[in-house]
Design an enzyme around this catalytic site. Structure first.
Site, mmCIF file in Angstrom:
data_model
loop_
_atom_site.group_PDB
_atom_site.id
_atom_site.type_symbol
_atom_site.label_atom_id
_atom_site.label_comp_id
_atom_site.label_asym_id
_atom_site.label_seq_id
_atom_site.Cartn_x
_atom_site.Cartn_y
_atom_site.Cartn_z
ATOM 1 C CG MET A 1 -44.497 -47.622 26.396
ATOM 2 S SD MET A 1 -46.283 -47.669 26.424
ATOM 3 C CE MET A 1 -46.674 -46.036 27.006
ATOM 4 C CB CYS A 2 -41.269 -44.205 21.306
ATOM 5 S SG CYS A 2 -39.996 -44.528 22.537
ATOM 6 N N GLY A 3 -43.919 -42.688 20.463
ATOM 7 C CA GLY A 3 -44.764 -42.289 19.346
ATOM 8 C C GLY A 3 -43.918 -41.726 18.223
#
Length: 349
Positions: A1-3
């Site tokens: 998920m992380c950006g």
């Protein structure tokens, strides 16, 4: 998920933090509001020859004297001050502080033979043994700024727009295996190396045992911390190029190696046999920065997204093309690198 997102200006032309803030905030859906951070290079020109030691103190009055004692044992504190912070809707859990530090190389001895070795050991000792103090950034003319919060909150906490750097990294965290806290936010840093990471390193146990056999202490129990130390070991200590280091961390499969031309096959076999415990498994996309280089790469089958773009003298690497376009709307040269293929940008001036 992380950006994740990184940008390097190959001619060291500085940009303030306003655009990187906007780009990271555009990926809010990739986070959970429990961690975000920024790394910037070229922000301390007046102290360019000193190591900028960024620290979280639980209690400045109680924790600072012990750290000052350690620093003065190994060198000289050129300047120190609280890192300015501002109201941003974030609960203040720690006090960010910075020391500009010059190691005394005459005090170096085996196995510490360089200024980098001294600073590395100080970071390991403080983070594993000093309760209430955490060194989260230790490079020259650069700094990491992070906390538990949304990207725009963390940017506003430190007023990122007031800093100007020629290379930026940024990360919006969605914690899975570890809780969200200030020290667990990305980027993770050691010396000039900074790392942001989307995904999970499922080989963490093997990688951690391997890196600790070389004197690194993994005190934060996160896979991204291990990545930062692995890069430092392979490139700074062992002298591999960034490209070969990526090949060791995310190598081709054995059947792919067997099909390579002889010279390439032998090189890749040697890397896999030598650095087998450093091989990282799991779904991941990673950006690594140092003073003159920005590198992006993914796992061997690309289970996490990574997009790159170039415009004039700047290279962009991100989880999403839309985030890159927040910084440079006119960008045209956009591509998605193959699994395990490093994308490398270097300063040329």
């Amino acid at each position: 998920m992380c950006g994740i997102i990184g940008v390097i200006d190959k001619r060291r032309q500085c940009m303030d933090g306003s655009k990187i803030r906007e780009a990271l905030a555009s990926m809010d859906e990739r986070g959970s509001g429990e961690g975000a951070g920024y790394a910037a290079y070229g922000i301390y020109p007046e102290f360019a020859d000193s190591y900028a030691i960024h620290v979280f103190f639980d209690n400045v009055r109680e924790n600072k004297p012990e750290l000052v004692k350690d620093l003065e044992e190994w060198g000289r504190i050129v300047h120190c001050e609280a890192i300015p912070i501002y109201k941003a809707g974030i609960k203040k859990v720690h006090t960010p502080w910075r020391f500009f530090f010059k190691p005394d190389i005459t005090r170096a001895q085996e196995p510490l033979t360089t200024a980098d070795d001294i600073v590395m050991r100080l970071v390991m000792n403080v983070n594993s043994a000093h309760k209430g103090s955490l060194i989260f950034s230790s490079g020259k003319n650069m700094g990491v700024f992070k906390a538990a919060g949304w990207p725009e909150q963390v940017a506003d906490l430190y007023r990122i727009q007031d800093y100007k750097g020629y290379l930026w990294l940024a990360h919006n965290r969605y914690p899975t295996n570890t809780p969200g806290w200030w020290g667990g936010a990305h980027p993770f840093n050691l010396l000039d190396w900074s790392v942001v990471h989307n995904g999970e390193i499922t080989s963490y146990g093997t990688n951690r045992r391997y890196i600790e056999s070389y004197g690194y202490d993994c005190s934060m129990y996160t896979d991204t911390e291990v990545v930062a130390y692995l890069v430092d070991l392979l490139v700074r200590k062992h002298g591999l190029s960034e490209k070969l280091a990526v090949r060791a961390l995310a190598p081709p499969f054995w059947d792919e190696i067997d099909a390579m031309p002889e010279k390439e096959r032998e090189l890749n076999r040697a890397l896999r046999l030598t650095y087998g415990p450093a091989l990282m498994n799991g779904p991941f996309a990673i950006c690594v920065a140092t003073a003159d280089t920005l590198v992006g790469f993914t796992d061997r089958i690309k289970l996490r997204p990574l997009v790159t773009g170039e415009h004039n003298d700047r290279l962009y690497i991100s989880s999403e093309e839309a985030a890159i376009r927040r910084i440079e709307p006119a960008i045209e040269d956009v591509r998605m690198p193959k699994a395990g293929e490093p994308v490398i940008g270097r300063v040329i001036a």
